[in-house]
Motif scaffolding. Structure first.
Motif, PDB file in Angstrom:
ATOM      1  N   ALA A   1       0.879  -1.178   0.000  1.00  0.00           N
ATOM      2  CA  ALA A   1       0.000   0.000   0.000  1.00  0.00           C
ATOM      3  C   ALA A   1       0.907   1.216   0.000  1.00  0.00           C
ATOM      4  CB  ALA A   1      -0.920   0.010   1.220  1.00  0.00           C
ATOM      5  N   GLY A   2       0.675   2.134  -0.921  1.00  0.00           N
ATOM      6  CA  GLY A   2       1.556   3.282  -1.029  1.00  0.00           C
ATOM      7  C   GLY A   2       2.970   2.845  -1.342  1.00  0.00           C
TER       8      GLY A   2
ATOM      9  N   GLY B   1      -5.516   1.810  -0.193  1.00  0.00           N
ATOM     10  CA  GLY B   1      -5.418   3.047   0.570  1.00  0.00           C
ATOM     11  C   GLY B   1      -4.131   3.091   1.361  1.00  0.00           C
ATOM     12  N   THR B   2      -4.232   3.244   2.672  1.00  0.00           N
ATOM     13  CA  THR B   2      -3.055   3.215   3.542  1.00  0.00           C
ATOM     14  C   THR B   2      -3.006   1.943   4.385  1.00  0.00           C
ATOM     15  OG1 THR B   2      -4.217   4.353   5.355  1.00  0.00           O
ATOM     16  CG2 THR B   2      -3.087   5.729   3.724  1.00  0.00           C
ATOM     17  N   LYS B   3      -3.823   0.935   4.041  1.00  0.00           N
ATOM     18  CA  LYS B   3      -3.936  -0.264   4.878  1.00  0.00           C
ATOM     19  C   LYS B   3      -3.401  -1.499   4.157  1.00  0.00           C
ATOM     20  CE  LYS B   3      -6.106   2.214   7.927  1.00  0.00           C
ATOM     21  NZ  LYS B   3      -7.543   2.080   8.179  1.00  0.00           N
ATOM     22  N   ILE B   4      -2.646  -2.296   4.902  1.00  0.00           N
ATOM     23  CA  ILE B   4      -2.247  -3.625   4.467  1.00  0.00           C
ATOM     24  C   ILE B   4      -2.874  -4.618   5.430  1.00  0.00           C
ATOM     25  CG2 ILE B   4      -0.343  -5.213   4.044  1.00  0.00           C
ATOM     26  CD1 ILE B   4       1.409  -2.815   3.446  1.00  0.00           C
TER      27      ILE B   4
ATOM     28  N   ASP C   1      -4.986  -8.931  10.933  1.00  0.00           N
ATOM     29  CA  ASP C   1      -4.068  -7.888  11.378  1.00  0.00           C
ATOM     30  C   ASP C   1      -4.014  -6.807  10.308  1.00  0.00           C
ATOM     31  OD1 ASP C   1      -2.837  -8.904  13.943  1.00  0.00           O
ATOM     32  OD2 ASP C   1      -2.400 -10.600  12.639  1.00  0.00           O
ATOM     33  N   ILE C   2      -4.260  -5.560  10.707  1.00  0.00           N
ATOM     34  CA  ILE C   2      -4.326  -4.441   9.771  1.00  0.00           C
ATOM     35  C   ILE C   2      -3.213  -3.449  10.091  1.00  0.00           C
ATOM     36  CG2 ILE C   2      -5.767  -2.591   8.838  1.00  0.00           C
ATOM     37  CD1 ILE C   2      -8.207  -4.195   9.901  1.00  0.00           C
ATOM     38  N   TYR C   3      -2.322  -3.235   9.119  1.00  0.00           N
ATOM     39  CA  TYR C   3      -1.210  -2.311   9.293  1.00  0.00           C
ATOM     40  C   TYR C   3      -1.515  -1.011   8.559  1.00  0.00           C
ATOM     41  CZ  TYR C   3       3.524  -0.397   9.174  1.00  0.00           C
ATOM     42  OH  TYR C   3       4.630   0.409   9.316  1.00  0.00           O
ATOM     43  N   ASP C   4      -1.419   0.105   9.261  1.00  0.00           N
ATOM     44  CA  ASP C   4      -1.634   1.416   8.663  1.00  0.00           C
ATOM     45  C   ASP C   4      -0.273   1.983   8.265  1.00  0.00           C
ATOM     46  OD1 ASP C   4      -2.025   4.250   8.259  1.00  0.00           O
ATOM     47  OD2 ASP C   4      -3.967   4.034   9.254  1.00  0.00           O
ATOM     48  N   THR C   5      -0.053   2.131   6.969  1.00  0.00           N
ATOM     49  CA  THR C   5       1.250   2.595   6.486  1.00  0.00           C
ATOM     50  C   THR C   5       1.504   4.063   6.819  1.00  0.00           C
ATOM     51  OG1 THR C   5       0.320   3.168   4.316  1.00  0.00           O
ATOM     52  CG2 THR C   5       1.200   0.945   4.596  1.00  0.00           C
TER      53      THR C   5
END
Length: 224
Positions: free
Chosen positions: A14-15, A62-65, A82-86
């Motif tokens: 993401a990004g 978006g900004t989520k992996i 598990d959600i990682y916000d970049t």
């Protein structure tokens, strides 16, 4: 190099961030390791999933992996997400509506779709949909329980390429419309062949199908 050699991991981006998470280093030795690569800086860092697991699914938008499902080192099928916000470099957790592994994940717009898979009941017909713009989850259901070999997205459509279902090798493509939230199906392969993989180019999806008696053949499906 990754921080830890392993197989059965999942990868998504993401990004400018690519994430390689989970996997196993041997029989019943699943890990939680996540390797994060920043394409802007060319640097690597490490993090961890909340639960060690292998054969999980991953997708980014978006900004989520998002890493979903999988199998733990006690051979338990997982519903953990598990959600990682970049943007913030923070993790949050959620749960699928049903535990399973070998899920196929695909992205269309702001939606990440986790379809099918396998659990203690056999092949699954469950679909979990995560909207990265709202943070909300919804569910849907496949025409038949299935394990997919891949997916290809074009416009507002995702073609999920069937591999195996309750009847064995499958020739069916299940098509999800992100605008209407509806599913349709299209049989694109002849005989008792199953799709191996696929990719979208414009409005055309190209799949490969084969069985034990015949080499892989390319099939072209035109989306409308």
């Amino acid at each position: 190099m990754l921080s830890q050699g392993r197989y059965g991991l999942a990868a998504a981006s993401a990004g400018s961030i690519a994430a390689f998470g989970g996997g196993q280093i041997g029989p019943q030795t699943e890990v939680a390791t996540v390797d994060l690569y920043n394409a802007k800086t060319g640097t690597w860092t490490t993090s961890a999933l909340s639960v060690p697991r292998t054969r999980l699914a991953a997708a980014g938008a978006g900004t989520k992996i998002v890493f979903a499902g999988g199998q733990t080192n006690s051979n338990v099928y997982s519903d953990v997400v598990d959600i990682y916000d970049t943007k913030t470099a923070l993790w949050t957790a959620a749960h699928l509506s049903a535990p399973r592994y070998l899920i196929t994940a695909a992205i269309v717009g702001n939606q990440i779709v986790f379809a099918g898979g396998y659990n203690t009941n056999g092949y699954s017909d469950v679909v979990d949909i995560y909207d990265v713009s709202t943070g909300e989850w919804s569910t849907s259901q496949l025409r038949t329980p299935c394990k997919y070999s891949g997916a290809a997205a074009s416009g507002n459509l995702i073609c999920f390429l069937s591999s195996f279902n309750l009847s064995g090798a499958s020739d069916t493509v299940d098509i999800y419309n992100a605008n209407t939230l509806n599913w349709t199906s299209a049989a694109v392969l002849s005989d008792e062949r199953y799709t191996l993989c696929g990719a979208a180019i414009g409005s055309q999806v190209i799949t490969l199908g084969a069985n034990t008696d015949q080499s892989a053949t390319a099939y072209y499906y035109q989306l409308k």
